[in-house]
Design an enzyme around this catalytic site. Structure first.
Site, PDB file in Angstrom:
ATOM      1  N   ASN A 159      73.560  10.306  68.289  1.00  0.00           N
ATOM      2  CA  ASN A 159      74.920  10.832  68.172  1.00  0.00           C
ATOM      3  C   ASN A 159      75.924   9.926  68.880  1.00  0.00           C
ATOM      4  OD1 ASN A 159      74.200  12.984  66.623  1.00  0.00           O
ATOM      5  ND2 ASN A 159      74.404  14.529  68.208  1.00  0.00           N
ATOM      6  N   CYS A 210      79.029  19.643  66.636  1.00  0.00           N
ATOM      7  CA  CYS A 210      77.949  18.899  67.290  1.00  0.00           C
ATOM      8  C   CYS A 210      78.422  17.608  67.953  1.00  0.00           C
ATOM      9  CB  CYS A 210      76.855  18.593  66.269  1.00  0.00           C
ATOM     10  SG  CYS A 210      75.999  20.061  65.670  1.00  0.00           S
ATOM     11  N   LEU A 270      70.212  16.732  61.385  1.00  0.00           N
ATOM     12  CA  LEU A 270      70.857  17.258  60.188  1.00  0.00           C
ATOM     13  C   LEU A 270      72.294  16.772  60.055  1.00  0.00           C
ATOM     14  CD1 LEU A 270      69.697  20.990  60.171  1.00  0.00           C
ATOM     15  CD2 LEU A 270      68.496  18.953  59.371  1.00  0.00           C
ATOM     16  N   ARG A 271      72.672  16.495  58.833  1.00  0.00           N
ATOM     17  CA  ARG A 271      74.064  16.201  58.500  1.00  0.00           C
ATOM     18  C   ARG A 271      74.612  17.382  57.727  1.00  0.00           C
ATOM     19  NH1 ARG A 271      73.075  11.383  54.704  1.00  0.00           N
ATOM     20  NH2 ARG A 271      71.359  12.801  54.171  1.00  0.00           N
ATOM     21  N   ALA A 325      87.786   3.808  58.757  1.00  0.00           N
ATOM     22  CA  ALA A 325      88.822   4.272  59.677  1.00  0.00           C
ATOM     23  C   ALA A 325      89.483   5.517  59.125  1.00  0.00           C
ATOM     24  CB  ALA A 325      89.863   3.181  59.900  1.00  0.00           C
TER      25      ALA A 325
END
Length: 433
Positions: free
Chosen positions: A208, A260, A150-151, A252
């Site tokens: 991740n 998370c 999930l985002r 950037a």
């Protein structure tokens, strides 16, 4: 299908609501009485676009209900474990106490043929350990691991229409049960990876780690750009045309945060060390260090913009959440920057569309306002650190009439610097001349 979701925090509340939206009969279980009471009334305990709509819809139909009693999970065919795995105190490893406690509480209520499905992000090896415990205590049930991707800000969409499904299973039966749960996605052709427990756990950790590495890589390039006069945005555009690299997440800025990504890469490193393979993930320590360094770079830019001292200077901080479309301030770079500037003696006024109350609970020493215009009024420096749409869309001429001095630090490199400079602003970004 009859489904229980154990743990109704961010992951669990979204998952339970989405499963009910797909037509399943769902009960969400959590020990937090206030959270359960709010969810039962259709009130999400956090901000997530689209969640309120599917939560109220599902509860109204009766397909979704909530309880603090684990016994209410009895009779479900599938039990999703969606319990948090925070960073353990005094170490970088994941704290599995909550996962273990929820699992043990569920064991007496498993029906014959029930499938327990892990959604929590856990160190590799956890699923095998829980499967062994299941065989010992409840051999009539089985285990699968189905990591979430999930985002925040897109969690409802990511659950209803995932970009991939990963099943860590011990047999074909568990995979067929999960296919029934996710029938709509499977029939839509969603890529499906069926593998073993360890690989499923590593998929989440590796994803991740790779994302964090990509973000820290471009931030490292921004440091070199600052030292040489190069433009990191043009650099990212150029290397992003390479199909092997891609342009996404090569922006950037002040770095990543949230509940998370930072703790997950630290837990991944800690687990590698426990397995005697610490050297394989040693680079993640530098990824973490680069990320944390970006926050100080923004503070340093602010100090330089104000002539070497921020003491008693009025600074407006635009954003306190770790990303837009969220009210999450856990490990937020934006909030960290605001607190650092306050600690240096600045008169900080912070604003955010959704995160003010959560920020106030953590850092009441800051001044907050929900009005962007009020926050900007009289500012001697503006620091943009969360790229909410309304901040990206600020008009430099109109904004210039509100502030005392036209100085802005673009901590996310999202503004049209030329347009702002044309309106009389001094603009500084990270890795941009």
């Amino acid at each position: 299908m009859r489904i229980s979701v154990i743990g109704c925090g961010y992951l669990g509340a979204v998952h339970a609501s989405a499963m009910a939206e797909l037509g399943h009969e769902v009960v969400g279980i959590d020990i937090d009485e206030r959270r359960i009471a709010a969810l039962a009334k259709g009130r999400p305990p956090f901000f997530e676009p689209g969640l309120h709509e599917i939560l109220t819809s599902a509860t109204a139909t009766g397909r979704l209900r909530f309880s603090t009693d684990m016994a209410d999970a009895a009779g479900a065919e599938v039990h999703f474990l969606a319990v948090g795995t925070p960073q353990a105190a005094g170490t970088t490893a994941a704290d599995l106490r909550y996962v273990d406690a929820a699992f043990e509480s569920l064991l007496p209520h498993l029906a014959d043929g029930a499938l327990v499905v892990g959604k929590s992000t856990v160190p590799v090896g956890t699923a095998a350990r829980l499967a062994a415990r299941l065989t010992e205590v409840a051999p009539h049930a089985s285990l699968a691991w189905n990591p979430e991707f999930l985002r925040e800000g897109f969690a409802v969409k990511d659950t209803l229409a995932p970009d991939r499904l990963v099943y860590g299973v011990a047999d074909d039966h568990a995979a067929s049960v999960l296919d029934r749960v996710y029938r709509a996605a499977v029939e839509a052709g969603t890529p499906r990876v069926v593998t073993d427990y360890a690989t499923a756990e590593l998929v989440k950790a590796a994803a991740n780690a790779f994302l964090a590495t990509k973000i820290s890589f471009i931030n490292a390039m921004s440091e070199l750009a600052d030292a040489t006069g190069a433009d990191v945005t043009a650099l990212a555009d150029a290397i992003g045309h390479d199909a092997r690299i891609g342009r996404r997440f090569l922006n950037a800025g002040v770095g990543f945060g949230g509940g998370c990504l930072p703790k997950d890469i630290r837990a991944f490193t800690a687990r590698a060390e426990e397995l005697g393979r610490g050297d394989s993930l040693a680079f993640l320590r530098e990824v973490d260090a680069i990320n944390m360094r970006q926050r100080q770079r923004v503070v340093d830019l602010a100090v330089a913009a104000l002539g070497g001292s921020v003491h008693r200077k009025r600074i407006t901080v635009l954003g306190v959440t770790f990303k837009p479309e969220s009210d999450d301030v856990r490990d937020s770079p934006a909030l960290d920057v605001a607190v650092h500037l306050k600690g240096l003696g600045a008169e900080v006024v912070a604003t955010d569309p959704e995160g003010i109350e959560n920020a106030r609970l953590r850092h009441p020493q800051l001044d907050y306002t929900s009005s962007t215009q009020e926050a900007l009024r009289g500012a001697e420096l503006v620091v943009l650190v969360t790229e909410w749409r309304e901040y990206r869309a600020l008009d430099p001429v109109a904004t210039g009439r509100l502030v005392a001095e036209r100085r802005i630090i673009d901590g996310r490199n999202v503004l049209d610097a030329a347009a702002w400079r044309a309106a009389g602003w001094q603009v500084r970004g990270l890795g941009r001349p």
